[in-house]
Design an enzyme around this catalytic site. Structure first.
Site, PDB file in Angstrom:
ATOM      1  N   LYS A 191       1.291  20.321  -9.691  1.00  0.00           N
ATOM      2  CA  LYS A 191       2.589  19.679  -9.475  1.00  0.00           C
ATOM      3  C   LYS A 191       3.173  19.186 -10.797  1.00  0.00           C
ATOM      4  O   LYS A 191       4.382  19.238 -11.021  1.00  0.00           O
ATOM      5  CB  LYS A 191       2.415  18.515  -8.498  1.00  0.00           C
ATOM      6  CG  LYS A 191       3.729  17.982  -7.985  1.00  0.00           C
ATOM      7  CD  LYS A 191       3.560  17.068  -6.792  1.00  0.00           C
ATOM      8  CE  LYS A 191       4.916  16.598  -6.293  1.00  0.00           C
ATOM      9  NZ  LYS A 191       4.823  15.694  -5.165  1.00  0.00           N
ATOM     10  N   ASN A 209      18.700  22.340 -10.391  1.00  0.00           N
ATOM     11  CA  ASN A 209      17.459  23.078 -10.683  1.00  0.00           C
ATOM     12  C   ASN A 209      17.705  24.567 -10.929  1.00  0.00           C
ATOM     13  O   ASN A 209      17.088  25.181 -11.808  1.00  0.00           O
ATOM     14  CB  ASN A 209      16.464  22.920  -9.529  1.00  0.00           C
ATOM     15  CG  ASN A 209      15.990  21.488  -9.387  1.00  0.00           C
ATOM     16  OD1 ASN A 209      16.337  20.632 -10.213  1.00  0.00           O
ATOM     17  ND2 ASN A 209      15.210  21.211  -8.364  1.00  0.00           N
TER      18      ASN A 209
HETATM   19  N1  LIG Z   1      12.160  10.860  -2.518  1.00  0.00           N
HETATM   20  C1  LIG Z   1      11.550  12.037  -2.483  1.00  0.00           C
HETATM   21  O1  LIG Z   1      12.037  13.002  -1.875  1.00  0.00           O
HETATM   22  C2  LIG Z   1      10.195  12.216  -3.141  1.00  0.00           C
HETATM   23  C3  LIG Z   1       9.455  13.365  -2.836  1.00  0.00           C
HETATM   24  C4  LIG Z   1       8.184  13.524  -3.391  1.00  0.00           C
HETATM   25  C5  LIG Z   1       7.683  12.556  -4.244  1.00  0.00           C
HETATM   26  N2  LIG Z   1       8.434  11.456  -4.534  1.00  0.00           N
HETATM   27  C6  LIG Z   1       7.839  10.455  -5.414  1.00  0.00           C
HETATM   28  O2  LIG Z   1       7.378   9.385  -4.583  1.00  0.00           O
HETATM   29  C7  LIG Z   1       7.517   8.126  -5.287  1.00  0.00           C
HETATM   30  C8  LIG Z   1       8.440   7.218  -4.486  1.00  0.00           C
HETATM   31  O3  LIG Z   1       9.691   7.857  -4.425  1.00  0.00           O
HETATM   32  P1  LIG Z   1      10.935   7.271  -3.627  1.00  0.00           P
HETATM   33  O4  LIG Z   1      12.005   8.311  -3.715  1.00  0.00           O
HETATM   34  O5  LIG Z   1      10.494   6.775  -2.293  1.00  0.00           O
HETATM   35  O6  LIG Z   1      11.293   6.029  -4.573  1.00  0.00           O
HETATM   36  P2  LIG Z   1      12.242   4.791  -4.258  1.00  0.00           P
HETATM   37  O7  LIG Z   1      13.283   5.217  -3.263  1.00  0.00           O
HETATM   38  O8  LIG Z   1      12.644   4.212  -5.552  1.00  0.00           O
HETATM   39  O9  LIG Z   1      11.278   3.777  -3.492  1.00  0.00           O
HETATM   40  C9  LIG Z   1      10.354   2.940  -4.094  1.00  0.00           C
HETATM   41  C10 LIG Z   1      10.521   1.590  -3.437  1.00  0.00           C
HETATM   42  O10 LIG Z   1       9.412   0.774  -3.763  1.00  0.00           O
HETATM   43  C11 LIG Z   1       9.908  -0.529  -3.976  1.00  0.00           C
HETATM   44  N3  LIG Z   1       8.939  -1.313  -4.737  1.00  0.00           N
HETATM   45  C12 LIG Z   1       8.404  -1.046  -5.955  1.00  0.00           C
HETATM   46  N4  LIG Z   1       7.545  -2.019  -6.310  1.00  0.00           N
HETATM   47  C13 LIG Z   1       7.559  -2.930  -5.306  1.00  0.00           C
HETATM   48  C14 LIG Z   1       6.906  -4.171  -5.090  1.00  0.00           C
HETATM   49  N5  LIG Z   1       6.058  -4.672  -5.996  1.00  0.00           N
HETATM   50  N6  LIG Z   1       7.146  -4.848  -3.952  1.00  0.00           N
HETATM   51  C15 LIG Z   1       8.007  -4.359  -3.032  1.00  0.00           C
HETATM   52  N7  LIG Z   1       8.671  -3.192  -3.176  1.00  0.00           N
HETATM   53  C16 LIG Z   1       8.446  -2.480  -4.304  1.00  0.00           C
HETATM   54  C17 LIG Z   1      11.212  -0.308  -4.718  1.00  0.00           C
HETATM   55  O11 LIG Z   1      11.990  -1.454  -4.674  1.00  0.00           O
HETATM   56  P3  LIG Z   1      13.169  -1.673  -5.771  1.00  0.00           P
HETATM   57  O12 LIG Z   1      14.188  -0.618  -5.467  1.00  0.00           O
HETATM   58  O13 LIG Z   1      13.612  -3.064  -5.459  1.00  0.00           O
HETATM   59  O14 LIG Z   1      12.541  -1.508  -7.114  1.00  0.00           O
HETATM   60  C18 LIG Z   1      11.785   0.849  -3.909  1.00  0.00           C
HETATM   61  O15 LIG Z   1      12.458   0.372  -2.763  1.00  0.00           O
HETATM   62  C19 LIG Z   1       8.078   8.502  -6.678  1.00  0.00           C
HETATM   63  O16 LIG Z   1       7.021   8.689  -7.574  1.00  0.00           O
HETATM   64  C20 LIG Z   1       8.783   9.834  -6.434  1.00  0.00           C
HETATM   65  O17 LIG Z   1       8.886  10.617  -7.614  1.00  0.00           O
HETATM   66  C21 LIG Z   1       9.676  11.256  -3.995  1.00  0.00           C
END
Ligand SMILES: NC(=O)c1ccc[n+]([C@@H]2O[C@H](COP(=O)([O-])OP(=O)(O)OC[C@H]3O[C@@H](n4cnc5c(N)ncnc54)[C@H](OP(=O)(O)O)[C@@H]3O)[C@@H](O)[C@H]2O)c1
Length: 307
Positions: A191, A209
């Site tokens: 990945k 992309n």
């Molecule tokens: N979205 C996708 O389609 C996808 C697919 C595959 C992989 N990923 C990967 O999966 C991971 C998460 O992605 P995501 O898209 O879900 O990210 P995201 O939308 O930014 O969600 C992360 C969440 O975690 C919260 N958070 C972080 N630290 C925290 C803490 N200490 N206490 C409470 N809440 C906390 C953040 O809050 P704040 O916003 O307040 O900081 C945010 O709401 C990333 O590494 C991403 O690259 C994402």
């Protein structure tokens, strides 16, 4: 359809109100699992969840009670938040808690393991499901399951248990098909190859992309790919180069109109995961005594561009 919290044997603590966390929380709740959220500001959260086939479902989540020890936590946060998050969560965790960490990029596991108590078990989940948050409507968080995928799960660490955990079936229903493996590193390196080519290039040039299929990017892609394969072989995860190149091309074609997560973060002015993708590649290269000029140059260009 409204999914209220149901009493069930599993108690899931899901961290945050982000895309993957809420996708998981909604799908777990749909399967009858009891899910509560660990939020920066503890409060009930309403979620309008758009499923893959387009149906809209309403969910409601309570905050995790401060006086309850969590035995099972799903932590899908950005790689740069993972360590702090686990430090903050630790007082809330049971002595024998299972923590399922999920993020893109590599380089967090050693420092996180150092934060865990002897009987706490770390798991890592990598998923190709896609989800995003739409602009919030009033007090309701809107989550869209934008792409179906699959997930790979492994226990991490020297005391990793290899029997099936009792929560695996629920997780498989939420983010499956789910494959459990004993060593997740080869999958993470596969990945990483995709991420360290597509993410920084698309974010730097602000293109979708599919633009990477144009002859304009051919030499750069080729050079980055060859350097990555050199590194992967040096650290013990050699790539089948023909298969890996084909997979890269397939991802570029299949997601041609998508904006990579790094491009989305850059455009939204959010911090990117560059340090855990290209930054990790460069740190590993240094550890192995390798120089990767193309990745170095790309990293520098991204930093010069301010992300
Ligand atoms: N979205 C996708 O389609 C996808 C697919 C595959 C992989 N990923 C990967 O999966 C991971 C998460 O992605 P995501 O898209 O879900 O990210 P995201 O939308 O930014 O969600 C992360 C969440 O975690 C919260 N958070 C972080 N630290 C925290 C803490 N200490 N206490 C409470 N809440 C906390 C953040 O809050 P704040 O916003 O307040 O900081 C945010 O709401 C990333 O590494 C991403 O690259 C994402």
């Amino acid at each position: 359809m409204t999914n209220s919290i149901q009493q069930n044997s599993a108690d899931w603590l899901v961290v945050g109100k982000g895309a993957i966390g809420l996708l998981s929380a909604c799908r777990l709740q749909q399967k009858g699992e009891r899910v509560q959220l660990w939020l920066r500001q503890p409060a009930p959260l309403k979620v309008a969840f758009t499923a893959l086939e387009g149906s809209l479902q309403q969910h409601q989540f309570a905050p995790w009670p401060k006086d309850k020890a969590a035995k099972l936590a799903l932590i899908a946060v950005k790689a740069y938040d993972a360590l702090d998050c686990i430090r903050q969560l630790q007082p809330q965790l049971a002595e024998d808690a299972s923590l399922i960490l999920s993020h893109n990029g590599l380089g967090t596991l050693a420092s996180i393991q150092a934060e865990l108590k002897p009987k706490q078990q770390l798991w890592f989940l990598t998923t190709t499901h896609g989800a995003y948050i739409k602009a919030d409507k009033a007090a309701t968080r809107q989550v869209v399951h934008s792409g179906g995928g699959n997930s790979i799960l492994a226990a991490i660490g020297p005391n990793a248990i290899h029997q099936e955990p009792d929560w695996q079936r629920a997780l498989a229903k939420a983010l499956g098909p789910l494959q459990r493996v004993t060593d997740i590193q080869p999958f993470l390196w596969q990945k990483l190859l995709i991420n360290c080519l597509i993410n920084p290039l698309t974010a730097l040039h602000q293109v979708p992309n599919g633009a990477l299929a144009s002859p304009r990017f051919a030499a750069e892609l080729d050079g980055l790919f060859n350097e990555f394969c050199l590194l992967a072989a040096a650290v013990g995860y050699p790539q089948d180069q023909a298969a890996a190149w084909q997979q890269l091309q397939q991802v570029i074609q299949r997601t041609a109109s998508n904006r990579s997560s790094m491009l989305q973060d850059r455009l939204a002015g959010r911090r990117t995961e560059l340090a855990f993708i290209t930054g990790f590649v460069l740190r590993e290269a240094e550890r192995c005594g390798l120089v990767l000029p193309k990745h170095q140059q790309l990293y520098q260009q991204c930093q010069d561009a301010g992300f």
